[in-house]
Design a protein around this motif. Sequence first.
Motif, PDB file in Angstrom:
ATOM      1  N   HIS A 150      27.569  28.958 -13.995  1.00 51.26           N
ATOM      2  CA  HIS A 150      28.018  29.084 -15.386  1.00 51.26           C
ATOM      3  C   HIS A 150      29.384  29.753 -15.450  1.00 51.26           C
ATOM      4  O   HIS A 150      30.239  29.347 -16.252  1.00 51.26           O
ATOM      5  CB  HIS A 150      27.001  29.889 -16.194  1.00 51.26           C
ATOM      6  CG  HIS A 150      27.485  30.226 -17.567  1.00 51.26           C
ATOM      7  ND1 HIS A 150      27.590  29.294 -18.580  1.00 51.26           N
ATOM      8  CD2 HIS A 150      27.922  31.416 -18.097  1.00 51.26           C
ATOM      9  CE1 HIS A 150      28.056  29.878 -19.669  1.00 51.26           C
ATOM     10  NE2 HIS A 150      28.269  31.165 -19.406  1.00 51.26           N
ATOM     11  N   THR A 190      31.971  27.242 -14.785  1.00 52.34           N
ATOM     12  CA  THR A 190      32.209  26.294 -15.881  1.00 52.34           C
ATOM     13  C   THR A 190      33.050  26.892 -16.995  1.00 52.34           C
ATOM     14  O   THR A 190      33.550  26.157 -17.853  1.00 52.34           O
ATOM     15  CB  THR A 190      30.880  25.811 -16.466  1.00 52.34           C
ATOM     16  OG1 THR A 190      30.166  26.923 -17.017  1.00 52.34           O
ATOM     17  CG2 THR A 190      30.044  25.112 -15.412  1.00 52.34           C
ATOM     18  N   THR A 191      33.202  28.200 -17.005  1.00 50.48           N
ATOM     19  CA  THR A 191      34.038  28.838 -18.037  1.00 50.48           C
ATOM     20  C   THR A 191      35.470  29.048 -17.562  1.00 50.48           C
ATOM     21  O   THR A 191      36.288  29.571 -18.313  1.00 50.48           O
ATOM     22  CB  THR A 191      33.431  30.195 -18.425  1.00 50.48           C
ATOM     23  OG1 THR A 191      33.394  31.048 -17.270  1.00 50.48           O
ATOM     24  CG2 THR A 191      32.035  30.027 -18.983  1.00 50.48           C
ATOM     25  N   TRP A 216      32.870  20.166 -18.856  1.00 53.61           N
ATOM     26  CA  TRP A 216      31.545  20.160 -18.231  1.00 53.61           C
ATOM     27  C   TRP A 216      30.467  19.611 -19.147  1.00 53.61           C
ATOM     28  O   TRP A 216      29.648  18.771 -18.736  1.00 53.61           O
ATOM     29  CB  TRP A 216      31.182  21.573 -17.771  1.00 53.61           C
ATOM     30  CG  TRP A 216      32.033  22.088 -16.665  1.00 53.61           C
ATOM     31  CD1 TRP A 216      33.159  22.853 -16.776  1.00 53.61           C
ATOM     32  CD2 TRP A 216      31.852  21.854 -15.269  1.00 53.61           C
ATOM     33  NE1 TRP A 216      33.687  23.137 -15.540  1.00 53.61           N
ATOM     34  CE2 TRP A 216      32.902  22.535 -14.591  1.00 53.61           C
ATOM     35  CE3 TRP A 216      30.908  21.161 -14.522  1.00 53.61           C
ATOM     36  CZ2 TRP A 216      33.031  22.518 -13.218  1.00 53.61           C
ATOM     37  CZ3 TRP A 216      31.029  21.145 -13.133  1.00 53.61           C
ATOM     38  CH2 TRP A 216      32.087  21.817 -12.505  1.00 53.61           C
ATOM     39  N   GLU A 217      30.416  20.081 -20.393  1.00 56.78           N
ATOM     40  CA  GLU A 217      29.328  19.676 -21.278  1.00 56.78           C
ATOM     41  C   GLU A 217      29.335  18.183 -21.587  1.00 56.78           C
ATOM     42  O   GLU A 217      28.261  17.541 -21.519  1.00 56.78           O
ATOM     43  CB  GLU A 217      29.365  20.501 -22.571  1.00 56.78           C
ATOM     44  CG  GLU A 217      28.164  20.250 -23.465  1.00 56.78           C
ATOM     45  CD  GLU A 217      28.103  21.225 -24.630  1.00 56.78           C
ATOM     46  OE1 GLU A 217      27.472  20.883 -25.655  1.00 56.78           O
ATOM     47  OE2 GLU A 217      28.666  22.332 -24.516  1.00 56.78           O
ATOM     48  N   THR A 234      21.611  22.839 -15.761  1.00 53.52           N
ATOM     49  CA  THR A 234      22.509  23.809 -15.125  1.00 53.52           C
ATOM     50  C   THR A 234      23.619  24.271 -16.058  1.00 53.52           C
ATOM     51  O   THR A 234      24.398  25.145 -15.673  1.00 53.52           O
ATOM     52  CB  THR A 234      23.139  23.188 -13.870  1.00 53.52           C
ATOM     53  OG1 THR A 234      23.952  22.058 -14.248  1.00 53.52           O
ATOM     54  CG2 THR A 234      22.068  22.723 -12.902  1.00 53.52           C
ATOM     55  N   LEU A 235      23.714  23.704 -17.250  1.00 53.99           N
ATOM     56  CA  LEU A 235      24.780  24.057 -18.196  1.00 53.99           C
ATOM     57  C   LEU A 235      24.238  24.971 -19.281  1.00 53.99           C
ATOM     58  O   LEU A 235      23.093  24.812 -19.723  1.00 53.99           O
ATOM     59  CB  LEU A 235      25.366  22.790 -18.829  1.00 53.99           C
ATOM     60  CG  LEU A 235      26.055  21.808 -17.882  1.00 53.99           C
ATOM     61  CD1 LEU A 235      26.462  20.541 -18.632  1.00 53.99           C
ATOM     62  CD2 LEU A 235      27.280  22.454 -17.232  1.00 53.99           C
ATOM     63  N   HIS A 236      25.078  25.921 -19.711  1.00 51.08           N
ATOM     64  CA  HIS A 236      24.687  26.872 -20.748  1.00 51.08           C
ATOM     65  C   HIS A 236      25.856  27.118 -21.691  1.00 51.08           C
ATOM     66  O   HIS A 236      27.028  27.003 -21.298  1.00 51.08           O
ATOM     67  CB  HIS A 236      24.223  28.193 -20.132  1.00 51.08           C
ATOM     68  CG  HIS A 236      22.963  28.055 -19.336  1.00 51.08           C
ATOM     69  ND1 HIS A 236      22.961  27.647 -18.012  1.00 51.08           N
ATOM     70  CD2 HIS A 236      21.661  28.263 -19.676  1.00 51.08           C
ATOM     71  CE1 HIS A 236      21.719  27.610 -17.566  1.00 51.08           C
ATOM     72  NE2 HIS A 236      20.918  27.985 -18.548  1.00 51.08           N
ATOM     73  N   ASN A 293      26.695  29.994 -23.400  1.00 52.70           N
ATOM     74  CA  ASN A 293      27.397  31.271 -23.284  1.00 52.70           C
ATOM     75  C   ASN A 293      26.649  32.156 -22.297  1.00 52.70           C
ATOM     76  O   ASN A 293      25.618  31.762 -21.737  1.00 52.70           O
ATOM     77  CB  ASN A 293      27.528  31.950 -24.652  1.00 52.70           C
ATOM     78  CG  ASN A 293      26.194  32.018 -25.388  1.00 52.70           C
ATOM     79  OD1 ASN A 293      25.167  32.407 -24.816  1.00 52.70           O
ATOM     80  ND2 ASN A 293      26.190  31.608 -26.655  1.00 52.70           N
ATOM     81  N   VAL A 342      22.635  31.937 -20.551  1.00 59.01           N
ATOM     82  CA  VAL A 342      22.299  31.822 -19.136  1.00 59.01           C
ATOM     83  C   VAL A 342      21.556  33.056 -18.640  1.00 59.01           C
ATOM     84  O   VAL A 342      20.626  32.953 -17.825  1.00 59.01           O
ATOM     85  CB  VAL A 342      23.572  31.563 -18.299  1.00 59.01           C
ATOM     86  CG1 VAL A 342      24.491  32.777 -18.297  1.00 59.01           C
ATOM     87  CG2 VAL A 342      23.200  31.201 -16.859  1.00 59.01           C
TER      88      VAL A 342
END
Length: 341
Positions: A125, A128-129, A142-143, A166-168, A170, A174
């Motif tokens: 996560h 991904t940020t 990513w989303e 696997t995606l969140h 914020n 997560v």
Amino acid sequence: MRIEPPRPTLLRRLLHPAWTNVVPLVSGRDGDDFPHAGNPGERTLQDWRLVLLARNIPCRIRTDREHGVRKLVVPAWFARRAAEEIGLYLRENRDDPVVLPAEPLRAPGAVSLPLGFMCLMILFHACTTMAFPVVGIFPGHWEPLGSAHAERMLAGEWWRAVTALTLHGNAAHVLGNAVVGGTFLVILGRQVGPGLALFLSLACGVAGNMINAVVLGPPHDSIGFSTAVFGTAGLLASVHPFVAGTVARAGPVNVSAWLFRGMHSFFVPMAAGLGLLAMLGSGGENTDLGAHLFGFCSGLVTGLPLGLFVRSHGPLARPVDRFAAWLCLLMIIVAWIVVSC
């Protein structure tokens, strides 16, 4: 004419008392309760001797030359008391079967494996940020690539059922899934093996996302590991009655009591899971109730054969359980590789 030997005097009886074998007295008093008391071994005689000495009763272990057996002898006036003391000792140490709760199954790595997986999920996560301009990857990419978009999943992009887990949205999202999901995985891993628990949790999450896409249809879209978390809750509710019972008592079975225990063992964990679903899985503006519900139901259905297997065979062998963990990680890696292609 038969001549009777003179009876010993009182002084002789005090100084040289007659010694009596206490073994027949013990077997005579407690022969029904202790059928082996009439033929004790050397170790048993030594134990009885210690019991009598602890009660200040003089005793000796001697060999009967006529019959060639060992015997425990005491002064005649101590014989009755010695038999009573040994009888009390036998009653306190009888080898009756004791009904105890079954030992919970402990699989190696039940804590470290879920903890490591949750750390990897948090680390992913964080990635991904962040932006990676060199390869053209930015946080907003990513989303759209990996979410459980119902229309695209129904069009054949099956891998989204995996990548969406696997995606969140914020950090709070997560972290919440990591704490709750990690706790459930540790509990389930102790019962069925950590690798298998992780693999089935992911499988139930994938099944929940796919069923959710079919039922809700476009334009539904969702992300998050919570579908797998509620799948794990469903697994726990189904597996618990099989692995957390008690050792059956000997003797006739009380059918009504057996049915009551079975219903209690099944419905209490399931009610707890439904309560958890109501508290954590149905509130909030961005909560995907359908994914949580279908993940939980997938876990319930999967847990029934799993519980039967674990009850009959125990947790998987360690190499097989490790293979299940690597297979889980491989599923996620392959899903993202397909996305990149």
